[in-house]
Design an enzyme around this catalytic site. Structure first.
Site, PDB file in Angstrom:
ATOM      1  N   CYS A   1      12.976  13.946   0.873  1.00 35.16           N
ATOM      2  CA  CYS A   1      13.525  12.777   0.180  1.00 35.16           C
ATOM      3  C   CYS A   1      14.386  11.905   1.094  1.00 35.16           C
ATOM      4  CB  CYS A   1      14.328  13.217  -1.043  1.00 35.16           C
ATOM      5  SG  CYS A   1      15.479  14.571  -0.734  1.00 35.16           S
TER       6      CYS A   1
ATOM      7  N   HIS B   1      20.237   9.193  -3.315  1.00 29.47           N
ATOM      8  CA  HIS B   1      20.701   9.543  -1.974  1.00 29.47           C
ATOM      9  C   HIS B   1      21.139   8.278  -1.235  1.00 29.47           C
ATOM     10  CE1 HIS B   1      19.372  13.493  -2.681  1.00 29.47           C
ATOM     11  NE2 HIS B   1      18.392  13.614  -1.813  1.00 29.47           N
TER      12      HIS B   1
END
Length: 340
Positions: free
Chosen positions: A130, A243
């Site tokens: 990710c 994130h």
């Protein structure tokens, strides 16, 4: 005529997102199957306005199915992905199992879409980590213009990257701090995650880096350019989803911050929000549910000859996992399978 699509791991955070995004993007599905382990058998999951009952991954016959999106972790993938691939179903795998296999393409469609054409070697395509996925989306257009020499990245990774257990631990610990009667010791994480940051994601390696940091290095080289030098520090933060990354980039050629901003505005998958005023940037809470990789705080680094600093934010369950997998399926369909 559309595709027969399987989602394995359909009851997990990423599996559910895969189903949501397949429906949202109107992927040409003729038939869909939601698979789960036996303990989750029969659990209902949503696909658009339909409700699907999960089937048993262990006994499922992949013969006649076109594409399988896997979100079941490396151990289960090791067992079931080869079965699906052998049956003629192309596997798009979200685990780390196949990312570093030279025979298996590792794909971010905005960066290296041509790599999907190598799927035939094993009938498997790997989805990147990710934190890597969002970074290379931002770096690719800049690399094309000025050639990147070195990247220094510090990540601020949400607990959803550690699955449902990570989300639950942050939630329960936060509540326990306001209600000291109930204590919630760390289980999923090595230290308290509520009101804290932890500079440790995945296992430690011999050189002192963590596996997460190693992944970012290895995957960036495989996806973007093997010549690019990368160093990473990966940190878990008390954010549920999204994130963030502070990225320092050194180029072979000078790249002006204004030109970089213009390049990124035109880049696929990137949204620039960069006003030099309070709130003129994107934070994780604002990116949840969005497809884009957001870039803010674009500025020259005066300490090196050809340097820029960037702030990069994305929904890790989407671009970092489920969205990228669906985009790989779309690219595979358009370039190779040609149905729908």
């Amino acid at each position: 005529m559309g595709y027969k699509v399987v989602v394995a791991g359909a009851t997990g955070n990423v599996g559910r997102e895969m189903l949501n995004i397949l429906a949202e993007r109107e992927f040409p599905v003729d038939e869909i199957a939601a698979l789960a382990s036996r303990k989750s058998l029969g659990t209902e999951v949503s696909f658009g306005d339909k409700t699907l009952k999960t089937k048993d991954l262990d006994t499922f016959d992949f013969t006649g199915w076109d594409i399988a999106l896997f979100a079941v972790g490396s151990e289960a993938t090791k067992i079931y992905a080869p079965k699906a691939a052998k049956a003629g179903c192309v596997v798009i795998d979200n685990s780390s199992l196949y990312r570093y296999d030279p025979e298996i393409p590792l794909v971010v469609p905005e960066v290296n879409p041509e790599a999907v054409e190598k799927y035939k070697a094993r009938n498997i395509i790997a989805n990147p980590n990710c934190s890597t996925a969002q970074m290379v989306v931002a770096l690719k257009p800049l690399h094309d213009r000025a050639r990147i020499k070195r990247v220094v990245v510090s990540t601020y990774q949400s607990v959803s990257g550690a699955g449902k257990a990570g989300i639950d631990e942050l939630w329960d610990q936060t509540k326990s701090i306001y209600n000291p009667v109930s204590e919630v010791p760390p289980k999923k994480f090595t230290k308290q995650i509520a009101f804290n940051v932890i500079p440790h994601i995945d296992v430690f390696m011999e050189d002192g880096s963590t596996k997460e940091e190693w992944k970012m290095v290895a995957e960036t080289k495989k996806i973007l350019d093997p010549k690019v030098k990368v160093t990473a520090t990966c940190v878990r933060v008390p954010v549920f989803v999204g994130h963030s990354e502070a990225i320092n980039v050194e180029f072979e050629e000078f790249l002006d911050e204004d030109e970089a901003r213009d390049i990124l505005r035109e880049a696929p998958g990137v949204m620039v929000v960069d006003k030099r005023e309070p709130g003129g940037y994107v934070t994780p809470i604002e990116c949840v549910g969005d497809y884009a990789t957001f870039v803010s705080r674009i500025r020259q680094d005066s300490t090196i000859e050809n340097g820029l600093n960037l702030w990069c934010v994305s929904d890790n369950l989407r671009k970092g996992a489920a969205l990228n997998a669906v985009q790989i399926a779309e690219t595979l369909g358009n370039r190779c399978l040609k149905k729908g």
